[in-house]
Motif scaffolding. Structure first.
Motif, short mmCIF file in Angstrom:
data_model
loop_
_atom_site.label_atom_id
_atom_site.label_comp_id
_atom_site.label_asym_id
_atom_site.label_seq_id
_atom_site.Cartn_x
_atom_site.Cartn_y
_atom_site.Cartn_z
N HIS A 284 28.67 25.18 42.20
CA HIS A 284 28.89 26.33 43.10
C HIS A 284 28.12 27.58 42.69
O HIS A 284 27.52 28.24 43.51
N TRP A 285 28.22 27.90 41.43
CA TRP A 285 27.66 29.18 40.98
C TRP A 285 26.14 29.25 41.08
O TRP A 285 25.57 30.34 41.10
N ARG A 287 24.29 28.83 43.46
CA ARG A 287 23.90 29.51 44.70
C ARG A 287 23.81 31.02 44.50
O ARG A 287 23.10 31.72 45.22
N LEU A 288 24.61 31.49 43.53
CA LEU A 288 24.80 32.95 43.46
C LEU A 288 23.98 33.67 42.41
O LEU A 288 23.65 34.83 42.57
N ILE A 289 23.70 33.01 41.31
CA ILE A 289 22.98 33.71 40.25
C ILE A 289 21.55 33.98 40.69
O ILE A 289 20.88 33.10 41.25
N MET B 255 37.27 30.24 43.50
CA MET B 255 36.45 30.17 44.71
C MET B 255 36.39 31.51 45.41
O MET B 255 35.36 31.89 45.96
N LEU B 258 33.87 33.56 43.51
CA LEU B 258 32.51 33.13 43.81
C LEU B 258 32.07 33.63 45.18
O LEU B 258 30.98 34.17 45.36
N GLY B 262 29.20 36.29 46.31
CA GLY B 262 28.17 35.93 47.27
C GLY B 262 28.09 36.98 48.37
O GLY B 262 27.00 37.43 48.75
N TRP B 285 30.18 30.24 34.20
CA TRP B 285 29.23 31.09 34.91
C TRP B 285 29.65 32.55 35.00
O TRP B 285 28.81 33.42 35.22
N ILE B 289 26.91 36.05 35.68
CA ILE B 289 26.61 36.77 36.91
C ILE B 289 26.78 38.27 36.69
O ILE B 289 27.74 38.71 36.06
#
Lengths: 345, 345
Positions: A284-285, A287-289, B255, B258, B262, B285, B289
């Motif tokens: 999942h992560w 996508r975000l970093i 979630m 996250l 996003g 993660w 971030i």
DNA sequence: GTGAAAGCGCTAACAG
DNA sequence: CTGTTAGCGCTTTCAC
């Protein structure tokens, strides 16, 4: 925790028939049974809330309805997908799943396998901890055990295997990085363990890189443990040796990806401007970093499903004798982290 | 997959003793056994590679050595820690673990519980899918089943429970955000499900926030599903309504965290300058971030260990009769995402 | 159509 | 110190 104290004897008594008849009813052997008896038995079973004792059943039939799963690490986010696939398929087929985690120790694995065999599981799905320690599995197989290897393989093609296209896809990823315009690609890998998977990715890196640079070995960083420290030092080395060039890093596991990103952050590197990144897997992560990390996505849920499917076929002898090899395709997902031109591909 | 065709009978025959004696040997009842017999039996067992049939054993003893675990979602990264704790402790104590995943469906849960009971597991650890659907569990318990609820609780204190301090720690987190200097804190939550855990966090938010702002309900965004879309819209709303203020968001699940991140990224918000963030849980993660996201870390591995420990105590009747309630402490980890002054606390 | 009886592999009461 | 015997709950010949 005994479900009930009602036995087949009591049912037969109340229904006024023999145990045999009840047993036949339970096993769906209605052929020569009068409607009336059938109904009577059904009614009594309902009334007494009778539930057959599965242990006694197993004792006779030698079938436990249990499937053993031994993974190298339960907490690994991709392994979890695998397990889910296995559980989903198995429970659909009426099997229950016993799970253990070897934590990458061949010895633990051995112990768990034995205890599961003792428990009379009908088959075993193993993510092996060591590609060279399969004597036990081999012996078991020789004595008729049903075994499927998931994800990782061993150095001898004697078992059914369900895995992904690690080698091919890693090569493809490396090639893509060069195609996109990077001058040099380095490899950042967690320790190679005794797993062919990481080795395959390593070899893919070396072999594919040779088409673009002279000695890829110089830029293949294999880090012990998962401390960020090592990644920082290696990454600094990599950057220094390639100053002025467009560089990218290929991380061969999720932890390597994460640590690489951490190291890049500490070194103040901008992604993708200073450093392109492509890693494993599509968590999942990612996508975000940094606006999205390019990754290879492995279909682990499907690997689970396929392993279970194959194992159950084996158990039911619905499959030819020689070992099957199934390789599912993974997918390269390109995101911002490898996007050094306006149009990456 | 039968481990072997050697039975206790054959062993006794070869060793020239009775089955009883062999059985005694197997069960470590050496008290009144001659050294010689003992050695002879050991030798024969070794020689024939005899392994006792666990099914037959279970049939007599009514003990299967199996523990059932039903979680709401196996793929959830924190659940996995739980499972690992359970497996580790159980296997240390000689139990094996059967796992199933209800995928948040009470009906599936019911089905799995029943099949495990039929399988004669000696106890059950359940992460319940619905805090109101415990009739089955209640009935089972009434008939002597050993059950421990992990993580999530139900609306009636009739079972042993091992969980974490969701309410207290969420309150503490909210308080901390205000202490640090944020003017307004909003809540971003995944759907409340039928789980008391998310509800506790929600209530903690509302109750604690009241000490700082008038109507916290206005800034409690509960999003259905896990689409980023909803988060983006909600976050935009939150930002607009609090323009000019120092705002922070509290995300009540991984979630949610996250998706919130996003959404923030898509809206071009800088963390922590434009938006402070604190979330659940401490996944790998979160360190990376935006220079580190502040999170609440729950000791899920320990929750697993404690659940298993409690269950096994129950099974062995080593524990008083009334339900135990254990709440393990989680930890607030402050990182860059809540750091709006040079010294956050 | 249905039942009696034997036995799956092991344990445990009771003898000796 | 060791053996005899009777099951645990179910399935399955074989008989009627």
């Amino acid at each position: 925790m005994k479900p009930n104290t009602v036995t087949i004897g009591k049912v037969s008594e109340v229904a006024g028939v023999s145990k045999t008849t009840v047993s036949r009813y339970l096993n769906g052997k209605y052929e020569h049974m009068s409607e009336e008896t059938k109904n009577r038995i059904r009614a009594v079973i309902e009334e007494l809330d009778y539930r057959p004792n599965s242990i006694a059943r197993s004792l006779k039939s030698q079938k436990t309805g249990l499937i053993g799963v031994i993974v190298s690490d339960v907490t690994n986010p991709v392994t979890v997908q695998l397990i889910k696939g296995i559980i989903d398929y198995c429970s659909r087929e009426g099997y229950q799943v016993v799970t253990a985690s070897s934590n990458e120790k061949a010895e633990k694995e051995r112990e768990y396998i034995l205890s599961m065999v003792d428990r009379q599981v009908e088959g075993l799905i193993v993510v092996v901890a060591d590609y060279n320690e399969f004597e036990l599995l081999e012996n078991l197989r020789a004595s008729g055990a049903k075994i499927v290897l998931a994800d990782r393989t061993i150095n001898k093609p004697i078992f059914d295997v369900v895995t992904t296209d690690n080698y091919a896809m890693s090569k493809h990823a490396i090639k893509t990085l060069y195609d996109v315009g990077f001058d040099v690609v380095g490899l950042f890998s967690s320790e190679l363990l005794k797993s062919n998977v990481r080795l395959a990715r390593y070899n893919a890196f070396i072999n594919q890189s040779r088409e673009y640079i002279a000695n890829p070995e110089a830029f293949a960083y294999v880090l012990q443990g998962d401390q960020e420290e090592g990644y920082r030092v290696s990454l600094a080395d990599f950057m220094k040796k390639n100053a002025g060039k467009k560089v990218a890093a290929f991380a061969s596991t999720p932890m390597a990806t994460l640590n690489l990103l951490g190291a890049a952050h500490e070194l103040g590197l901008k992604i993708p401007e200073d450093l392109g990144v492509c890693g494993y897997d599509n968590l999942h992560w990612t996508r975000l970093i940094s606006g999205g990390i390019s990754v290879i996505e492995q279909p682990f849920y499907e690997v689970g499903i396929e392993s279970a499917k194959m194992l159950i076929k084996r158990i039911r002898n619905e499959i030819e004798n020689n070992p099957q090899y199934v390789e599912l395709s993974s997918k390269l997902i390109l995101r911002n982290s490898t996007c050094i031109y306006s149009n990456p591909l």
